[in-house]
Design an enzyme around this catalytic site. Structure first.
Site, PDB file in Angstrom:
ATOM      1  CE1 TYR A 116      -3.103  -3.221   1.122  1.00 27.22           C
ATOM      2  CE2 TYR A 116      -4.081  -1.651  -0.405  1.00 27.22           C
ATOM      3  CZ  TYR A 116      -4.074  -2.898   0.190  1.00 27.22           C
ATOM      4  OH  TYR A 116      -5.039  -3.821  -0.167  1.00 27.22           O
ATOM      5  CG  ASP A 149      -7.874   6.142  -7.670  1.00 27.66           C
ATOM      6  OD1 ASP A 149      -7.865   5.241  -8.547  1.00 27.66           O
ATOM      7  OD2 ASP A 149      -8.788   6.997  -7.593  1.00 27.66           O
ATOM      8  CG  HIS A 162     -13.787  -2.328  -2.368  1.00 32.38           C
ATOM      9  ND1 HIS A 162     -13.626  -2.866  -3.611  1.00 32.38           N
ATOM     10  CD2 HIS A 162     -14.881  -2.933  -1.841  1.00 32.38           C
ATOM     11  CE1 HIS A 162     -14.586  -3.764  -3.826  1.00 32.38           C
ATOM     12  NE2 HIS A 162     -15.363  -3.808  -2.773  1.00 32.38           N
ATOM     13  CB  CYS A 182      -4.402   4.849  16.667  1.00 32.93           C
ATOM     14  SG  CYS A 182      -4.309   4.181  18.343  1.00 32.93           S
ATOM     15  N   GLY A 207     -15.365   0.617 -16.272  1.00 35.21           N
ATOM     16  CA  GLY A 207     -14.026   0.081 -16.017  1.00 35.21           C
ATOM     17  C   GLY A 207     -13.941  -0.890 -14.875  1.00 35.21           C
ATOM     18  CB  ALA A 232     -13.391   5.104 -19.006  1.00 36.15           C
TER      19      ALA A 232
HETATM   20  C1  BV8 Z   1     -17.437  -9.660   1.163  1.00 36.23           C
HETATM   21  C2  BV8 Z   1      -8.985  -3.840  -1.865  1.00 36.23           C
HETATM   22  C3  BV8 Z   1     -18.889 -10.535   2.723  1.00 36.23           C
HETATM   23  C4  BV8 Z   1      -8.465  -2.509  -2.012  1.00 36.23           C
HETATM   24  C5  BV8 Z   1     -10.469  -5.208  -3.082  1.00 36.23           C
HETATM   25  C6  BV8 Z   1     -14.731 -16.148   0.785  1.00 36.23           C
HETATM   26  C7  BV8 Z   1     -14.850 -15.441   1.979  1.00 36.23           C
HETATM   27  C8  BV8 Z   1     -15.437 -14.173   2.020  1.00 36.23           C
HETATM   28  C9  BV8 Z   1     -15.863 -13.577   0.840  1.00 36.23           C
HETATM   29  C10 BV8 Z   1     -15.705 -14.287  -0.318  1.00 36.23           C
HETATM   30  C11 BV8 Z   1     -15.169 -15.556  -0.381  1.00 36.23           C
HETATM   31  N1  BV8 Z   1     -15.184 -15.978  -1.679  1.00 36.23           N
HETATM   32  C12 BV8 Z   1     -15.705 -15.001  -2.448  1.00 36.23           C
HETATM   33  C13 BV8 Z   1     -16.014 -13.977  -1.647  1.00 36.23           C
HETATM   34  C14 BV8 Z   1     -16.525 -12.725  -2.000  1.00 36.23           C
HETATM   35  C15 BV8 Z   1     -15.323 -11.846  -2.350  1.00 36.23           C
HETATM   36  C16 BV8 Z   1     -15.164 -11.965  -3.840  1.00 36.23           C
HETATM   37  O1  BV8 Z   1     -15.965 -11.401  -4.551  1.00 36.23           O
HETATM   38  N2  BV8 Z   1     -14.126 -12.689  -4.302  1.00 36.23           N
HETATM   39  C17 BV8 Z   1     -13.969 -12.831  -5.747  1.00 36.23           C
HETATM   40  C18 BV8 Z   1     -12.495 -12.856  -6.094  1.00 36.23           C
HETATM   41  C19 BV8 Z   1     -14.722 -14.078  -6.196  1.00 36.23           C
HETATM   42  N3  BV8 Z   1     -15.658 -10.513  -1.935  1.00 36.23           N
HETATM   43  C20 BV8 Z   1     -15.282 -10.078  -0.727  1.00 36.23           C
HETATM   44  O2  BV8 Z   1     -14.577 -10.698   0.044  1.00 36.23           O
HETATM   45  C21 BV8 Z   1     -15.844  -8.724  -0.356  1.00 36.23           C
HETATM   46  N4  BV8 Z   1     -16.439  -8.825   0.945  1.00 36.23           N
HETATM   47  O3  BV8 Z   1     -17.919 -10.393   0.337  1.00 36.23           O
HETATM   48  O4  BV8 Z   1     -17.847  -9.623   2.433  1.00 36.23           O
HETATM   49  C22 BV8 Z   1     -19.058 -10.558   4.149  1.00 36.23           C
HETATM   50  C23 BV8 Z   1     -20.283 -10.904   4.599  1.00 36.23           C
HETATM   51  C24 BV8 Z   1     -20.466 -10.933   5.930  1.00 36.23           C
HETATM   52  C25 BV8 Z   1     -19.428 -10.626   6.790  1.00 36.23           C
HETATM   53  C26 BV8 Z   1     -18.185 -10.272   6.311  1.00 36.23           C
HETATM   54  C27 BV8 Z   1     -17.984 -10.251   4.967  1.00 36.23           C
HETATM   55  C28 BV8 Z   1     -14.763  -7.672  -0.271  1.00 36.23           C
HETATM   56  C29 BV8 Z   1     -14.207  -7.432  -1.643  1.00 36.23           C
HETATM   57  C30 BV8 Z   1     -13.233  -6.251  -1.594  1.00 36.23           C
HETATM   58  C31 BV8 Z   1     -11.844  -6.759  -1.837  1.00 36.23           C
HETATM   59  N5  BV8 Z   1     -10.929  -5.644  -1.951  1.00 36.23           N
HETATM   60  N6  BV8 Z   1      -9.582  -4.255  -3.114  1.00 36.23           N
HETATM   61  C32 BV8 Z   1      -7.294  -2.521  -2.926  1.00 36.23           C
HETATM   62  O5  BV8 Z   1      -6.266  -3.132  -2.605  1.00 36.23           O
HETATM   63  O6  BV8 Z   1      -7.445  -1.891  -3.966  1.00 36.23           O
HETATM   64  S1  BV8 Z   1     -11.035  -5.846  -4.544  1.00 36.23           S
HETATM   65  C33 BV8 Z   1     -10.230  -5.161  -5.881  1.00 36.23           C
HETATM   66  O7  BV8 Z   1     -10.641  -5.875  -7.049  1.00 36.23           O
HETATM   67  C34 BV8 Z   1     -10.702  -3.772  -6.170  1.00 36.23           C
HETATM   68  O8  BV8 Z   1     -11.036  -3.048  -5.050  1.00 36.23           O
HETATM   69  C35 BV8 Z   1     -11.894  -3.943  -7.047  1.00 36.23           C
HETATM   70  O9  BV8 Z   1     -13.063  -3.804  -6.316  1.00 36.23           O
HETATM   71  C36 BV8 Z   1     -11.872  -5.367  -7.410  1.00 36.23           C
HETATM   72  C37 BV8 Z   1     -12.261  -5.586  -8.834  1.00 36.23           C
HETATM   73  O10 BV8 Z   1     -11.338  -4.984  -9.620  1.00 36.23           O
HETATM   74  P1  BV8 Z   1     -11.808  -3.984 -10.796  1.00 36.23           P
HETATM   75  O11 BV8 Z   1     -11.942  -2.640 -10.222  1.00 36.23           O
HETATM   76  O12 BV8 Z   1     -12.965  -4.520 -11.551  1.00 36.23           O
HETATM   77  O13 BV8 Z   1     -10.488  -4.034 -11.655  1.00 36.23           O
HETATM   78  P2  BV8 Z   1     -10.022  -5.205 -12.630  1.00 36.23           P
HETATM   79  O14 BV8 Z   1      -8.560  -5.038 -12.836  1.00 36.23           O
HETATM   80  O15 BV8 Z   1     -10.572  -6.516 -12.163  1.00 36.23           O
HETATM   81  O16 BV8 Z   1     -10.779  -4.843 -13.996  1.00 36.23           O
HETATM   82  C38 BV8 Z   1     -10.472  -3.636 -14.667  1.00 36.23           C
HETATM   83  C39 BV8 Z   1     -11.499  -3.499 -15.772  1.00 36.23           C
HETATM   84  O17 BV8 Z   1     -11.304  -2.245 -16.422  1.00 36.23           O
HETATM   85  C40 BV8 Z   1     -11.354  -4.564 -16.841  1.00 36.23           C
HETATM   86  O18 BV8 Z   1     -12.649  -5.055 -17.156  1.00 36.23           O
HETATM   87  C41 BV8 Z   1     -10.770  -3.805 -18.038  1.00 36.23           C
HETATM   88  O19 BV8 Z   1     -11.266  -4.318 -19.277  1.00 36.23           O
HETATM   89  C42 BV8 Z   1     -11.287  -2.420 -17.820  1.00 36.23           C
HETATM   90  N7  BV8 Z   1     -10.443  -1.340 -18.337  1.00 36.23           N
HETATM   91  C43 BV8 Z   1      -9.090  -1.262 -18.334  1.00 36.23           C
HETATM   92  N8  BV8 Z   1      -8.705  -0.086 -18.873  1.00 36.23           N
HETATM   93  C44 BV8 Z   1      -9.851   0.592 -19.189  1.00 36.23           C
HETATM   94  C45 BV8 Z   1     -10.960  -0.203 -18.861  1.00 36.23           C
HETATM   95  N9  BV8 Z   1     -12.232   0.184 -19.086  1.00 36.23           N
HETATM   96  C46 BV8 Z   1     -12.422   1.393 -19.649  1.00 36.23           C
HETATM   97  N10 BV8 Z   1     -11.416   2.224 -19.996  1.00 36.23           N
HETATM   98  C47 BV8 Z   1     -10.122   1.854 -19.787  1.00 36.23           C
HETATM   99  N11 BV8 Z   1      -9.120   2.699 -20.168  1.00 36.23           N
END
Ligand code: BV8
Length: 238
Positions: free
Chosen positions: A54, A94, A109, A136, A176, A220
């Site tokens: 981070y 960000d 997030h 803290c 995005g 975008a």
């Molecule tokens: C939750 C941290 C429930 C900050 C992130 C087991 C246990 C618990 C939960 C789970 C589990 N199994 C699955 C889950 C659920 C889990 C999940 O979804 N896992 C996935 C992998 C299957 N989710 C969670 O755990 C969430 N919490 O479910 O809690 C709960 C219930 C009760 C009690 C307690 C808990 C929490 C999820 C948050 C995780 N933290 N980030 C950081 O370090 O940044 S996630 C991280 O990836 C990002 O924050 C973001 O949200 C996420 C997705 O990424 P994207 O933003 O979509 O980026 P990516 O690179 O994937 O895609 C980019 C896109 O942009 C592409 O499509 C590309 O084509 C496009 N692009 C690129 N350039 C451009 C463009 N488009 C337009 N223009 C351009 N120029």
């Protein structure tokens, strides 16, 4: 035409500002194991590794070369000029939406700019990089600040406010985001269920089972200004 808009943004909206996405080529998850740097267990195991992850991203965000791009600015213009509600829900940690001028904004997030006391849950604007001495001011003995970031397995922030906005909106935009992480990836279903129009803007063409009514393929930074013009003019989006 529309009265209440919810915009979900992901890493793709910041890509043109020079910030890596997660799952594209040379993305963040190519260089790090998610379980090591974006889970509470990873932080427990090796806080220094997570702090470096981070701190590196904070340092990059502080570079002069990293600025809000045309997509961030278009969303800020939409909020300013749209005659209705416009809420941006970002998955990004960000601060480019704020710097572009968006105010109706939720960081579901968390935020790179903030640290959180693990004891009290209080958040602090960070004055120094994360580390053993960055503690803290709310506890005795003081506790090491953790990133104010929602890791996998942790509950995203302001979910009630987000679902309330999704249920009331008549237009849902997703900009995005790869739609791989829940609950954010499920927002389009809620919007569709409540009969909103749903539009996706993404570099990659929609995969077959896209739940969006309309998909705009491209950068975008290029597509959003025109899309905002059409929304403000009350013109049909497709
Ligand atoms: C939750 C941290 C429930 C900050 C992130 C087991 C246990 C618990 C939960 C789970 C589990 N199994 C699955 C889950 C659920 C889990 C999940 O979804 N896992 C996935 C992998 C299957 N989710 C969670 O755990 C969430 N919490 O479910 O809690 C709960 C219930 C009760 C009690 C307690 C808990 C929490 C999820 C948050 C995780 N933290 N980030 C950081 O370090 O940044 S996630 C991280 O990836 C990002 O924050 C973001 O949200 C996420 C997705 O990424 P994207 O933003 O979509 O980026 P990516 O690179 O994937 O895609 C980019 C896109 O942009 C592409 O499509 C590309 O084509 C496009 N692009 C690129 N350039 C451009 C463009 N488009 C337009 N223009 C351009 N120029």
């Amino acid at each position: 035409m529309y009265r209440r808009i919810v915009v979900l943004t992901g890493a793709g909206i910041s890509a043109e500002s020079g910030i890596q996405t997660f799952r594209d080529q040379d993305g963040l998850w190519e260089q790090h194991h998610i379980e090591d740097v974006a889970t509470p267990e990873g932080y427990e195991r090796n806080p220094e590794l997570v702090e470096t992850f981070y701190n590196d991203r904070r340092a990059q965000l502080a570079l002069d070369t990293v600025q809000p791009n045309a997509a961030h600015l278009a969303l800020a213009r939409l909020e300013r000029e749209f005659n209705g509600d416009c809420l941006v829900v970002t998955q990004n940690i960000d601060n480019l939406h704020e710097r572009a001028g968006s105010h109706q904004l939720i960081h579901m997030h968390g935020e790179l700019a903030k640290g959180r006391c693990p004891g009290s849950g209080q958040t602090f604007m960070l004055q120094a990089p994360f580390g053993p001495d960055n503690v803290c001011t709310c506890c005795l003995p003081a506790e090491r600040l953790r990133p104010h970031v929602v890791w996998f397995g942790e509950m995203p922030l302001e979910m009630e406010r987000i679902y309330d906005a999704l249920e009331r909106c008549d237009l849902f935009l997703a900009i995005g985001t790869s739609g791989t992480v829940y609950p954010a990836a499920g927002f389009v279903e809620v919007a569709n269920h409540y009969s909103a129009h749903s539009v996706e803007v993404n570099l990659a063409p929609a995969s077959g089972q896209s739940q969006f009514q309309y998909h705009m393929t491209g950068r975008a930074g290029e597509l959003l200004p025109k899309l905002v013009d059409n929304i403000l003019a009350g013109a049909p989006l497709w």
